[in-house]
Design a protein around this motif. Structure first.
Motif: not given
Length: 185
Positions: A63, A78-81, A103, A123, A126-127
């Motif tokens: 993040a 929020g999490p990043t890819t 994520k 996980a 997300g969002g």
């Protein structure tokens, strides 16, 4: 699927008890780091330098938090890819990194390193960066300040809601979950 309350340090024994699909409320110290920070960590290792954080039995959250507003501990986070860290994750896993939060799917090299080292990939939603931020009770810049939001931060979280996606046995919710869902219908 089981629900767990887990606190850091995130030991191999704690990781071994989790299975893909389990829900977790995580509390304790975690670190934020994205791809630029991961690259620097691996460059430190290549130069034979110590890492600025101890990754043994640690959890890294992929993040890059936004700046905190007045009266807040942290901004949205929020999490990043996670795939952006796949080139670096096996190296850190072999140093004892036990948990990763992000994520999206991971590559085979990461999944293999996780099985070899007894690690877990979680996980986050997300969002929902505001939800994640609400779980953060303390935030402190640790290193790489020049990276801005991608600097490494030490967070103290309380009851951060996560789902186990890849467990230490190689079970993968992204791979196996859709089939299980179709079979339930």
């Amino acid at each position: 699927m089981t629900e767990h309350r887990i606190s850091t340090p995130f030991t191999q024994e704690k990781a071994a008890a989790l299975r893909a699909g389990d829900r977790v409320l995580l509390s304790g110290v975690i670190y934020t780091a994205r791809d630029a920070a991961h690259k620097r960590l691996c460059e430190c290792l290549e130069r034979g330098e110590p890492l600025p954080i101890d990754v043994r039995d640690a959890v890294i959250y992929y993040a890059g938090p936004t700046p905190a507003r007045p009266g807040q501990v942290i901004g949205s986070c929020g999490p990043t890819t996670s795939g952006r860290m796949d080139a670096y994750a096996p190296t850190l896993l072999r140093l004892g990194l036990r948990g990763m939060i992000g994520k999206g799917a991971r590559n085979q090299a990461v999944a293999q390193a996780m099985q070899e080292t007894g690690a877990v990939y979680f996980a986050a939603i997300g969002g929902a960066g505001a939800l994640a931020a609400a779980c953060v009770k303390e935030a402190e810049l640790v290193c790489y300040e020049d990276l801005g939001s991608e600097a490494i931060r030490r967070l103290v979280v309380e009851d951060m809601p996560l789902t186990v996606v890849l467990d230490s046995l190689g079970n993968d919710l992204y791979r196996d979950g859709p089939e299980a869902y179709r079979n339930q219908r």
